[in-house]
Design an enzyme around this catalytic site. Structure first.
Site, PDB file in Angstrom:
ATOM      1  N   CYS A   1       0.894  -1.198  -0.073  1.00 56.30           N
ATOM      2  CA  CYS A   1      -0.093  -0.225  -0.019  1.00 56.30           C
ATOM      3  C   CYS A   1       0.764   1.435   0.040  1.00 56.30           C
ATOM      4  O   CYS A   1       1.460   1.532  -1.064  1.00 56.30           O
ATOM      5  CB  CYS A   1      -1.073   0.126   1.100  1.00 56.30           C
ATOM      6  SG  CYS A   1      -2.603   0.944   0.705  1.00 56.30           S
TER       7      CYS A   1
ATOM      8  N   HIS B   1      -3.537  -4.787   1.745  1.00 54.70           N
ATOM      9  CA  HIS B   1      -3.239  -5.333   3.109  1.00 54.70           C
ATOM     10  C   HIS B   1      -3.614  -6.828   3.184  1.00 54.70           C
ATOM     11  O   HIS B   1      -4.680  -7.224   3.208  1.00 54.70           O
ATOM     12  CB  HIS B   1      -3.813  -4.681   4.223  1.00 54.70           C
ATOM     13  CG  HIS B   1      -3.170  -3.280   4.232  1.00 54.70           C
ATOM     14  ND1 HIS B   1      -2.189  -2.559   4.943  1.00 54.70           N
ATOM     15  CD2 HIS B   1      -3.732  -2.068   3.442  1.00 54.70           C
ATOM     16  CE1 HIS B   1      -2.396  -1.388   4.686  1.00 54.70           C
ATOM     17  NE2 HIS B   1      -3.177  -0.902   3.795  1.00 54.70           N
TER      18      HIS B   1
ATOM     19  N   GLU C   1      -1.815  -8.632   5.931  1.00 52.45           N
ATOM     20  CA  GLU C   1      -1.438  -8.429   7.419  1.00 52.45           C
ATOM     21  C   GLU C   1      -2.647  -8.387   8.186  1.00 52.45           C
ATOM     22  O   GLU C   1      -2.495  -8.834   9.481  1.00 52.45           O
ATOM     23  CB  GLU C   1      -0.291  -7.678   7.694  1.00 52.45           C
ATOM     24  CG  GLU C   1      -0.411  -6.095   7.839  1.00 52.45           C
ATOM     25  CD  GLU C   1      -0.913  -5.516   6.482  1.00 52.45           C
ATOM     26  OE1 GLU C   1      -0.656  -6.077   5.572  1.00 52.45           O
ATOM     27  OE2 GLU C   1      -1.314  -4.288   6.447  1.00 52.45           O
TER      28      GLU C   1
HETATM   29  N1  GLN Z   1      -3.422   6.360   0.867  1.00 53.88           N
HETATM   30  C1  GLN Z   1      -2.283   6.227   1.499  1.00 53.88           C
HETATM   31  C2  GLN Z   1      -1.149   6.972   1.048  1.00 53.88           C
HETATM   32  O1  GLN Z   1      -1.013   7.414  -0.060  1.00 53.88           O
HETATM   33  C3  GLN Z   1      -1.960   4.807   1.520  1.00 53.88           C
HETATM   34  C4  GLN Z   1      -3.093   3.964   2.325  1.00 53.88           C
HETATM   35  C5  GLN Z   1      -2.558   2.639   2.932  1.00 53.88           C
HETATM   36  O2  GLN Z   1      -1.368   2.557   2.960  1.00 53.88           O
HETATM   37  N2  GLN Z   1      -3.286   1.942   3.438  1.00 53.88           N
HETATM   38  O3  GLN Z   1      -0.361   7.105   1.681  1.00 53.88           O
END
Ligand code: GLN
Length: 198
Positions: free
Chosen positions: A86, A178, A180
């Site tokens: 992410c 995610h 985890e």
């Molecule tokens: N939207 C977040 C970002 O740009 C990422 C979201 C996440 O890691 N769950 O940092």
């Protein structure tokens, strides 16, 4: 087995440590150059990519990650494998688009669009099929980024609705979801398998 570090400036690093411990893998939090020097693999967790980017810059940990991933390993400079999820995916991509795109480490040939699935309310859970894993894996997309381009050298390991969501190039594994938070260790197992096979 070499120690796995989890970048612990911000975000859900504790969840990753818990998954690694459940697999009996030695895991430590990484916040400094000295912490980083003790690990052979690093997970960059989800969180706020703009915040994590600032810490990576201020502590010089970002530059050292790049050096270790790109260098030809020697006895004094061991290789570094990285798994970004992410926000971690955003931080590893070659190009980041979207509002307030942070400066990334450019370690995997991808273009990634920040917050492309919408706001927190558009977060969702689903099950995905991952190359080499028999059963589908439950995952959560939380304000996830979207991979909009993959370079030639990038292998796609999973897709969701035609969009790559788990990809790998060399020592770098990137997922936009995610796993985890779903009590599932199989993506972490895949990361360790990649390390062992290299
Ligand atoms: N939207 C977040 C970002 O740009 C990422 C979201 C996440 O890691 N769950 O940092």
């Amino acid at each position: 087995m070499s120690v796995v570090g989890v970048l612990a400036f911000q975000g859900d690093f504790s969840e990753h440590i818990a998954v690694l411990h459940s697999m009996h893998v030695p895991a430590v939090e990484v916040r400094s150059l000295s912490d980083l020097s003790k690990v052979g693999a690093l997970i960059i967790p989800g969180g706020e990519s703009t915040v994590i980017a600032r810490f990576l810059d201020e502590t010089r940990v970002g530059k050292e990650i790049v050096r270790r991933v790109l260098a030809t390993p020697t006895r004094t400079l061991p290789p570094l494998f990285v798994y970004g999820t992410c926000a971690g995916a955003i931080l590893l991509a070659k190009k980041v688009t979207g509002k307030n795109a942070p400066r990334s480490l450019k370690l995997i040939d991808l273009t990634i669009d920040r917050n492309a699935y919408g706001t927190q309310l558009d977060s969702f859970e689903t099950n995905i099929r991952v190359k080499g894993i028999r059963e589908k894996i439950p995952v959560s997309f939380i304000r996830a980024p979207k991979i909009t381009r993959v370079g030639k050298g990038v292998e796609i390991l999973a897709e969701h609705q035609g969009v790559p969501v788990l990809v790998r190039q060399g020592k770098v594994l990137v997922g936009t979801f995610h796993s985890e938070v779903r009590d599932d260790a199989r993506i972490h197992q895949l990361f360790l398998k990649i390390i062992k096979a290299s």
